[in-house]
Design an enzyme around this catalytic site. Structure first.
Site: not given
Ligand SMILES: NC(=O)c1ccc[n+]([C@@H]2O[C@H](COP(=O)([O-])OP(=O)(O)OC[C@H]3O[C@@H](n4cnc5c(N)ncnc54)[C@H](OP(=O)(O)O)[C@@H]3O)[C@@H](O)[C@H]2O)c1
Length: 430
Positions: A34, A46, A107, A189, A207
């Site tokens: 960078a 939250r 997306k 999962g 997408k």
């Protein structure tokens, strides 16, 4: 080194947590690329007390994500909340309006509101970067928008949803039905408790809409994408696909045709020899075809904390370096207004599986319906004999038109000997 790039992150879930970790673990290489350090200075989520796996001490906390945009010490906003409306949209809009660059993995937001957000980014002359929004760790956006920028792209296609690819792979490898594999994927999962977004093709369509806008240099047009999911794929069709030399994949395909741009997400029969047919499990792939580059295929992990964080941080490095590309690759006045082509105009070959009562004359009725709609057959498979009972019959057509095929299927479905809705899967080069 110049002063650090100060980042505010909204959303500290899977992706947000991954970004915090990557920026900490790879701080040296990120700073080298960078040209200066990249430092998170403020966050929003939250639940302030949730363990994020990375300490948040010293970071400013905002309960309201939109307030991050107003923090004068934040140079760049990273939106990792998700959703096409609500706080994610409000934050991205207020950041762009106040002239702050935005990085997002969202997306849904880009597919639905991408045209207006790109206009806002352009009006304020700020980058809106979204490498993480398509195919996670695969640098598909950069490849299409920058790496292949000198080409006329004729087609872009991809395996864009890891959950669907995992389910289809398990069905093929284990000979199991969709519902059983989905259930296991949820336990492991790999699929959400509410899997509709994934298995009904909507996530892949978001997408694809983004990829099509980049490939063809036109404003994103999500509503024009034809979408079908994988719920109707059966173990029987996967077995027939194997016998015919194909694999079934959920593909997103955008293609330039004479009439305009076709965008579609649906299960496809892909020749086993095609490289994309061999992309299995949770992996994603994107194929682009350009007039000078030929065919390019990228493959990798399409989701997860690490791969998605890798894409978010690549965007932050671009911003730190001052690299700024228009959202859809060209300024809005240079974008194309090529029309979208409806699915009914699609031309291709089809696989059709019928369950028909095993009695004389049935096949003649089916082939008569195809003949009357101008559809010719490449091959036909019938396995086993069971007089008076339903047996599978598979027909593979030559190239034909989608609306002719739909009319023929309607007539075939109405035949008394056809016992269930025909399974129809489009055949695609891969
Ligand atoms: N997961 C992936 O592999 C992946 C891959 C590519 C792209 N993406 C995209 O990345 C984005 C984030 O996905 P994710 O999987 O990281 O989601 P996630 O794990 O559900 O995390 C969402 C985060 O947003 C926070 N949040 C939700 N509502 C909020 C509100 N009103 N105000 C402030 N914070 C709020 C949540 O706070 P709490 O933690 O306090 O509840 C949580 O930290 C989505 O756009 C997704 O489509 C994800």
């Amino acid at each position: 080194m110049t002063r650090p790039l100060s980042v505010g992150i909204a959303g500290l879930g899977t992706v947000g947590g991954g970004v915090l970790k990557l920026l900490r673990d790879n701080a040296d290489i990120v700073a080298a690329h960078a040209g200066r350090p990249i430092a998170v200075v403020a966050v929003s989520a939250r639940d302030r007390d949730k363990d994020r796996g990375v300490p948040l001490t010293g970071l400013r906390w905002y309960d309201d994500p939109a307030a991050l945009a107003g923090d004068p010490g934040v140079d760049v906003i990273v939106e990792l909340i998700g959703g096409s409306s609500g706080p994610a949209k409000a934050l991205v809009e207020s950041a762009l309006e106040s002239g702050k660059p935005v990085v997002t993995a969202n997306k849904a937001l880009l597919a639905v509101h991408g045209a207006a957000l790109a206009a806002l980014a352009e009006a304020n002359d700020v980058p809106l970067a979204f490498e993480a929004a398509v195919a996670g760790g695969i640098p598909a956006i950069k490849a299409l928008r920058e790496g292949l920028a000198g080409n006329r792209i004729s087609r872009v296609a991809g395996i864009l949803n890891g959950t669907c690819n995992y389910i289809l792979t398990q069905m093929r490898e284990r000979g199991r039905e969709f519902a059983e594999v989905l259930h296991d994927a949820q336990k492991l999962g790999y699929a959400e408790a509410d899997p509709a977004f994934d298995v009904d093709g909507i996530d892949a369509a978001h997408k694809l809409a983004i990829l099509a806008a980049l490939a063809f240099g036109r404003p994103v047009a999500f509503d024009d994408v034809h979408v079908e999911g994988i719920r109707r794929i059966s173990a029987l069709d996967i077995a027939f696909a194997r016998e015919l030399g194909y694999r079934i994949k959920l593909l997103g395909i955008a293609r330039q045709t004479e009439a305009g741009i076709e965008t579609r997400v649906h299960p496809c029969m892909v020749p086993e020899s095609a490289p994309i047919a061999r992309v299995d499990g949770v992996f994603n792939a994107v194929v682009a075809e350009g007039d000078y580059c030929g065919r390019v295929m990228l493959e990798g992990r399409g989701a997860g904390a690490g791969p998605t964080a890798s894409a978010v941080v690549a965007d932050l490095i671009d911003i730190a370096r001052g690299r700024h590309t228009p959202v859809w690759g060209a300024a809005s006045e240079s974008l194309s207004h090529a029309p979208s082509v409806p699915m009914t105009a699609h031309v291709g070959a089809y696989y059709m599986r019928l369950m028909v009562v095993d009695r004389p004359g049935v096949i003649a009725d089916v082939t008569a319906a195809l003949r009357d709609h101008g559809i010719s057959l490449e091959s036909m498979l019938q396995r086993g004999r069971s007089p008076g009972e339903a047996v599978p019959v598979v027909l593979v057509t030559h190239e034909t038109n989608e609306s002719a095929m739909r009319d023929a299927v309607a007539r075939i479905s109405a035949l008394g000997a056809v016992m269930e809705e025909p399974a129809l899967i489009r055949i695609e080069a891969g």
